[in-house]
Design a protein around this motif. Structure first.
Motif, mmCIF file in Angstrom:
data_model
loop_
_atom_site.group_PDB
_atom_site.id
_atom_site.type_symbol
_atom_site.label_atom_id
_atom_site.label_comp_id
_atom_site.label_asym_id
_atom_site.label_seq_id
_atom_site.Cartn_x
_atom_site.Cartn_y
_atom_site.Cartn_z
ATOM 1 N N PRO A 1 0.824 -1.210 0.000
ATOM 2 C CA PRO A 1 0.000 0.000 0.000
ATOM 3 C C PRO A 1 0.862 1.265 0.000
ATOM 4 O O PRO A 1 1.935 1.297 0.595
ATOM 5 N N ARG A 2 0.386 2.283 -0.738
ATOM 6 C CA ARG A 2 1.068 3.576 -0.730
ATOM 7 C C ARG A 2 0.002 4.657 -0.583
ATOM 8 O O ARG A 2 -1.103 4.541 -1.080
ATOM 9 N N GLY A 3 0.362 5.757 0.091
ATOM 10 C CA GLY A 3 -0.553 6.884 0.238
ATOM 11 C C GLY A 3 -1.822 6.472 0.959
ATOM 12 O O GLY A 3 -1.780 5.799 1.998
ATOM 13 N N ASN A 4 -2.967 6.845 0.373
ATOM 14 C CA ASN A 4 -4.230 6.595 1.082
ATOM 15 C C ASN A 4 -4.571 5.103 1.162
ATOM 16 O O ASN A 4 -5.438 4.702 1.933
ATOM 17 N N ALA A 5 -3.895 4.265 0.394
ATOM 18 C CA ALA A 5 -4.114 2.817 0.502
ATOM 19 C C ALA A 5 -3.807 2.343 1.924
ATOM 20 O O ALA A 5 -4.420 1.389 2.426
ATOM 21 N N GLU B 1 -9.855 -7.744 5.914
ATOM 22 C CA GLU B 1 -9.783 -9.057 6.579
ATOM 23 C C GLU B 1 -9.684 -10.154 5.530
ATOM 24 O O GLU B 1 -10.568 -10.289 4.691
ATOM 25 N N GLY B 2 -8.592 -10.888 5.601
ATOM 26 C CA GLY B 2 -8.420 -11.992 4.651
ATOM 27 C C GLY B 2 -7.914 -11.528 3.304
ATOM 28 O O GLY B 2 -7.905 -12.284 2.340
ATOM 29 N N GLY B 3 -7.499 -10.252 3.229
ATOM 30 C CA GLY B 3 -6.982 -9.739 1.968
ATOM 31 C C GLY B 3 -5.893 -8.718 2.235
ATOM 32 O O GLY B 3 -5.892 -8.082 3.287
ATOM 33 N N GLU B 4 -4.959 -8.575 1.286
ATOM 34 C CA GLU B 4 -3.943 -7.537 1.478
ATOM 35 C C GLU B 4 -3.700 -6.799 0.170
ATOM 36 O O GLU B 4 -3.854 -7.363 -0.923
ATOM 37 N N ILE B 5 -3.318 -5.530 0.338
ATOM 38 C CA ILE B 5 -3.013 -4.718 -0.841
ATOM 39 C C ILE B 5 -1.599 -5.081 -1.287
ATOM 40 O O ILE B 5 -0.625 -4.814 -0.584
#
Lengths: 428, 346
Positions: free
Chosen positions: B31-35, B43-47
């Motif tokens: 994740p970068r910035g607002n991510a 939950e159960g997921g990742e950027i």
């Protein structure tokens, strides 16, 4: 007017040397039924098969589904079809073999015959998968034309259903339901504080496989008429095997009309159910306007505060549905419609072919254009190939592995327009 | 763990303001910035990666940007794509929706963004992806985070989605079938009782308002006009060689009538399931009156007859399909220099 319905719950069907009911199982003598059907010299051949809920069976192409009913006293069921004289239906004692039906199949008459799956995903779409079927496979003589073909099949089905109804006379294991229908003045006096509700009962009247019969009379030569719910239960209305399978009001759906059933449930409690107007759906605009005028006038004469309009078919009948609704609302009669939708295979199209702004209370029985993949069944009663020519099917329907890709309206009763289905549609 | 690809702009990607609006797209792992504001709530997921692109660069180079997005989708193979949210931002809104539409259409991956209801992107793209109802500006981000992540979490777990109203996304306008607890008659009677009492009720089908088609101006001189015959009555050559459907037709057909003066029994037939075909099969001219047109041509009443039958089955046909048929037929007729059309229905 008073009708006692003696309902016998049929839980199973089997072939036997005689017709009888033993412990909820309907025993059927096929030879007896064949003799009955062959009384009509226009029939070339007839045979019978059985289908039960949960079995891996597909019936196709189905023309009509009829619940066996017969009258112990007070005339006959399905009056006006077989005899010159007739007695008003809806009075006396009628035996009904609930949980079973006589279901007609055989070579195609038009393109309006459908599929019943007794198990699998197709079964979820129709109440017919929940009942036992005595299936009639009937072929006409070569000289019989299309219109007579339909009549032959229709009458044979009714005849067998009426006969099987009489098998119930010896059965003491029934549940009794008593219905009363009084004059309009008595009804007013009985529940003066309750809103008066009229049911507008649309029925097709458009030609081969698009007809309805009222006491044997073709609805095409009728004008809107006040009828009683009791006579409907007694078979005063018989299906001309009309319109696409999903929205076809079979004789079974007339006999077990879901709107009538629900209106009776709250009659005397929340509403005063004061009447029914039977409205034939004709093809031309002139007839539609005439029938609207006469339907609305009768609803007004009954003093209705509210109305439910049920539908049959789709397309030009949507115009009837809408213009009757519009005029009822403009007369201050609060109206609810039941309709299916043709929103396209992807559900992205406008769902109705006609509309009025007054139609602000609609119950949807689903998008009939949506497709469903039905698994292959172990047994087919009838002829699967006919699926390619019927409503909801096409030349790509039958898959190599025996599965069936069908639009919802190819399934008998899938979006029944008296609301005898749980199918609906929502916007996402 | 489900993989999520995130799309954002120069501002929320923390590159800079308007002066960086021409930044070309680039991607960063994680994740970068607002991510980063969304990542902890998933939950159960990742950027797995974040794409950042300047708004001006995107709207002026849509194809190049989508090509870049395509590469990242093929590289990271995400299960879900999140974009924005763009609130009421015009260019960023378009960028988020374009990316969502592209990925959802081409890769069948659910794509989620968020826009304020007045953002023009809502009307333009609501049919193509999930657009969540968020506030007007980034000041409302606190509300937007739980709303969007809550929804994405349902997509991750495969939990059944509620209605657009319950989930707070703009309805795509798609009608989907569901099984209700109660049958249609029960629901109709309940609706009527509420309506009679003056209580609130919800119709299951909103009425569409249709475009009114104005009739074309009359032809000035029929004796010089070229007239074509079209029908939705399902009249096809006998044997139905192209397998025209009995209902819900997906196409129309053009059949040559060169050398014919009439549509004769046994040469043509009706395959339409919506009316009694017996009389049409006896004389197909009853539905598609080619014989009459030819007679009028001989008498000089009309200039000429277009020697084709344009036909389909108008039965349970959706308005969208029917509209498309009409447009396609009109193109054919215009190209052939047809002046007027007799369109018969059943």
């Amino acid at each position: 007017m008073k009708l006692e319905l003696r309902k016998i719950a049929i839980k199973d069907v089997c072939f036997d040397k005689e017709c009888k009911i033993v412990d909820g199982c309907l025993h059927v003598d096929p030879a007896k039924l064949e003799d009955l059907v062959l009384e009509d010299s226009r029939v070339k051949s007839v045979s019978f098969d059985l289908a039960r809920p949960g079995e891996s069976v597909r019936i196709v192409p189905v023309k009509d589904v009829i619940e066996p009913r017969a009258k112990l006293e007070g005339g006959e069921t399905f009056p006006g079809l077989f005899r010159e004289d007739m007695q008003e239906a809806g009075e006396g004692i009628t035996y009904a073999l609930s949980g079973c039906a006589v279901t007609t199949t055989g070579p195609i008459v038009g393109f309006q015959e459908g599929v019943i799956d007794m198990s699998g995903p197709g079964a979820e779409y129709t109440v017919y998968s929940q009942i036992n079927h005595v299936v009639m496979i009937i072929e006409k003589q070569d000289y019989v034309d299309q219109h007579d073909h339909e009549a032959v099949v229709r009458l044979a089905g009714i005849k067998v259903a009426r006969f099987l109804g009489t098998v119930g006379f010896d059965c003491e294991d029934y549940e009794s339901e008593v219905y009363e229908w009084k004059s309009i003045g008595e009804k007013y006096a009985e529940y003066p504080g309750l809103p008066k509700v009229v049911y507008v009962y649309n029925c097709m009247a458009q030609g081969l496989l698009h007809d309805t019969y009222f006491y044997g009379r073709d609805a095409k030569v009728m004008v809107p008429t006040m009828i009683t719910p009791l006579e409907v239960m007694d078979g005063a209305l018989v299906s001309g095997n009309c319109v696409s399978p999903g929205s076809k009001t079979t004789t079974y759906m007339h006999q077990n009309n879901a709107v009538i059933k629900e209106l009776f449930k709250i009659h005397g409690k929340e509403i005063n159910f004061v009447g029914i107007v039977l409205n034939p759906l004709m093809t031309t605009l002139k007839e539609k306007f005439r029938d609207r005028m006469l339907t609305v006038r009768q609803v007004k004469m009954l003093g209705a505060d509210g109305a439910i309009i049920s539908q049959e078919g789709f397309g030009n009948p949507t115009t009837d549905l809408m213009i009757v609704c519009q005029e009822l609302e403009q007369n201050g009669i609060k109206t609810v419609l039941i309709s299916n939708e043709d929103a396209g295979v992807d559900g992205m199209s406008e769902p109705l072919p006609d509309s009025v702004q007054e139609a602000n209370a609609i119950v949807s029985t689903g998008n009939s254009n949506a497709t469903v993949m039905l698994p292959a069944m172990e047994k087919t009663i009838g002829n699967i190939k006919e699926v390619e020519r019927v409503c909801g099917g096409n030349v790509n329907s039958i898959q190599e592995d025996g599965r069936l890709l069908l639009e919802i309206h190819g399934i008998m009763g899938s979006h029944n327009l008296q609301g005898n289905t749980k199918l609906g549609a929502v916007t996402i | 763990m489900k993989k999520i690809l995130f799309y954002t702009n120069q501002f929320f990607g923390q590159i800079g303001g308007e002066e960086k609006a021409y930044t070309e797209p680039f991607v960063e792992e994680g994740p970068r910035g607002n991510a980063n504001a969304f990542a902890p709530k998933l939950e159960g997921g990742e950027i797995v990666a974040t794409i950042v692109c300047g708004d001006n660069y995107f709207v002026e180079n849509v194809d190049k940007c989508l090509e870049f997005v395509k590469k990242q989708v093929e590289e990271y193979k995400p299960d879900i794509l999140m974009a924005g949210p763009a609130f009421n931002a015009g260019r960023f809104g378009i960028a988020c929706c374009e990316v969502c539409k592209y990925v959802q259409t081409n890769y069948k991956i659910p794509c989620v963004t968020g826009l304020y209801w007045e953002n023009p992107g809502v009307e333009m793209y609501k049919a193509d992806c999930y657009i969540m109802e968020v506030g007007k500006s980034a000041a409302t981000i606190r509300k937007a985070i739980p709303l969007i992540t809550g929804f994405v979490n349902k997509l991750i777990s495969g939990e059944k989605l509620g209605t657009p109203k319950q989930e707070h996304y703009y309805p795509k306008g798609q009608r989907v079938n569901v099984f209700h607890e109660k049958n249609g008659a029960e629901r109709a009677v309940e609706m009527l009782v509420k309506k009679l009492k003056g209580e609130e009720y919800e119709t299951e089908l909103e009425i569409s308002v249709y475009e009114k088609v104005n009739p074309a101006p009359p032809l000035k001189d029929l004796s010089k006009a070229k007239i074509a015959l079209c029908t939705s009555g399902g009249i096809v050559p006998f044997g139905n060689p192209d397998h025209m459907f009995a209902a819900t037709a997906k196409f129309w057909k053009k059949y040559s009538l060169e050398g014919k003066d009439s549509l004769n029994e046994g040469e043509f037939e009706s395959v339409h399931a919506g009316y009694d075909p017996v009389y049409a099969n006896e004389d197909p001219n009853r539905v598609a009156p080619y014989n009459t047109l030819k007679e009028l041509e001989k008498e000089g009443v009309i200039g000429s007859v277009y020697p084709y039958l344009l036909t389909t089955t108008g039965n349970s046909t959706s308005v969208a399909d029917a509209t498309r048929f009409g447009q396609e037929m009109a193109q054919d007729l215009l190209a052939a220099g047809v002046d007027g059309v007799i369109l018969t229905s059943t």
